[in-house]
Design a protein around this motif. Structure first.
Motif, PDB file in Angstrom:
ATOM      1  N   LEU A 285       0.828  -1.204   0.000  1.00  0.00           N
ATOM      2  CA  LEU A 285       0.000   0.000   0.000  1.00  0.00           C
ATOM      3  C   LEU A 285       0.858   1.248   0.000  1.00  0.00           C
ATOM      4  N   GLY A 286       1.930   1.236   0.768  1.00  0.00           N
ATOM      5  CA  GLY A 286       2.820   2.386   0.799  1.00  0.00           C
ATOM      6  C   GLY A 286       3.559   2.592  -0.506  1.00  0.00           C
TER       7      GLY A 286
ATOM      8  N   ASN B 278       2.529   1.710  -3.501  1.00  0.00           N
ATOM      9  CA  ASN B 278       1.616   2.064  -4.592  1.00  0.00           C
ATOM     10  C   ASN B 278       0.761   3.271  -4.226  1.00  0.00           C
ATOM     11  N   ARG B 279       1.336   4.171  -3.489  1.00  0.00           N
ATOM     12  CA  ARG B 279       0.585   5.317  -2.990  1.00  0.00           C
ATOM     13  C   ARG B 279       0.223   6.290  -4.113  1.00  0.00           C
TER      14      ARG B 279
ATOM     15  N   GLU C 151      -5.593   8.406   1.022  1.00  0.00           N
ATOM     16  CA  GLU C 151      -5.228   7.543   2.132  1.00  0.00           C
ATOM     17  C   GLU C 151      -6.135   6.319   2.122  1.00  0.00           C
ATOM     18  N   ALA C 152      -5.544   5.151   2.254  1.00  0.00           N
ATOM     19  CA  ALA C 152      -6.314   3.917   2.239  1.00  0.00           C
ATOM     20  C   ALA C 152      -7.245   3.841   3.438  1.00  0.00           C
TER      21      ALA C 152
ATOM     22  N   MET D 119      -8.848   1.715  -1.087  1.00  0.00           N
ATOM     23  CA  MET D 119      -8.767   3.184  -1.113  1.00  0.00           C
ATOM     24  C   MET D 119     -10.102   3.837  -0.771  1.00  0.00           C
TER      25      MET D 119
END
Length: 265
Positions: free
Chosen positions: A19-20, A22-23, A28-29, A227
């Protein structure tokens, strides 16, 4: 049946890092990107079936990603595998076939190749009508990555590959909806509804008119979990003012027809 065309999951041990890595700036997820997290969110939102999209940012990860998503297949999840242009069309298809995956996600923003890359078109040519393909279209990164996908490219793909089972995320143009409406409304492509952080950020009448111009039979619901909140996105669809039949098509009917025998059971 409610089918979510657009969710992302990773193995538990790498979900946070993925997740970090592919920010998307400014987003913010809301979920954790794990299979357990998705399962819990589906129970909360009323989603019956989720398409779980795998992405190999690098060619060397194609087979491991396809192995992982193939292992997710059950009565609640449909695996979407990955390909990469730095592998031949034959190698990509061999990986998908080896793991029994018959649907694919393309993400130019993270994979850093363009939708009009000749190598990608070779893969599309090899797909024929055998694979369902969903692609990110639009912005969400720097100037270079934003240039890798746009509605014009989608239009060109539909003309070159009329038998390809193609879905375009974010109505075919994340953050460039004017271009998407101009070039894709009525085109032979299935449009997907996700619009992080929420579809509710768009005017309901604009979304309703776009869906009716394109046809609810060619529009599918997608949340882009983690997301967004699938429950909130479903409420946004239900608040558009569509007819009951149109809403049912968008929330599951259209995608059920597109996936066909890829559906569980």
């Amino acid at each position: 049946m409610i089918i979510d065309a657009h969710t992302h999951v990773w193995p538990d041990k790498i979900a946070q890092a993925a997740l970090g890595g592919n920010r998307v700036p400014g987003l913010e997820a809301l979920g954790d990107g794990t299979v357990g997290g998705l399962t819990a969110d589906m129970a909360h939102s009323g989603v019956d079936l989720s398409c779980c999209l795998g992405i190999a940012n690098e060619a060397r990860h194609v087979d491991s990603v396809n192995r992982f998503v193939a292992g997710l297949a059950d009565d609640r999840r449909v695996p979407f595998g990955t390909v990469h242009v730095e592998r031949s069309a034959e190698d990509n298809i061999a990986s998908l076939q080896r793991h029994g995956v018959r649907a694919v996600k393309i993400h130019p923003l993270f994979q850093r190749f363009a939708l009009d890359d000749d190598r990608l078109w070779e893969i599309f040519e090899a797909f024929g009508s055998d694979y369902v393909v969903i692609v990110h279209v639009g912005e969400g990164g720097d100037a270079f990555t934003n240039s890798l996908s746009n509605p014009r490219m989608i239009r060109d793909i539909t003309r070159q590959f009329p038998s390809l089972r193609l879905m375009a995320c974010h109505f075919g143009g994340y953050k460039i909806l004017d271009d998407a409406e101009e070039m894709l409304a009525g085109a032979d492509v299935v449009l997907e509804t996700s619009w992080p952080p929420s579809l509710a950020k768009l005017r309901p009448e604009r979304v309703r008119n776009l869906i009716r111009k394109h046809g609810a039979e060619r529009v599918v619901f997608g949340s882009d979990w983690p997301m967004t909140s699938p429950a909130e996105e479903i409420r946004a669809i239900e608040a558009l003012g569509l007819s009951d039949d149109e809403t049912k098509m968008v929330l599951g009917g259209t995608l059920a027809g597109l996936l066909g025998d890829r559906l569980p059971g």
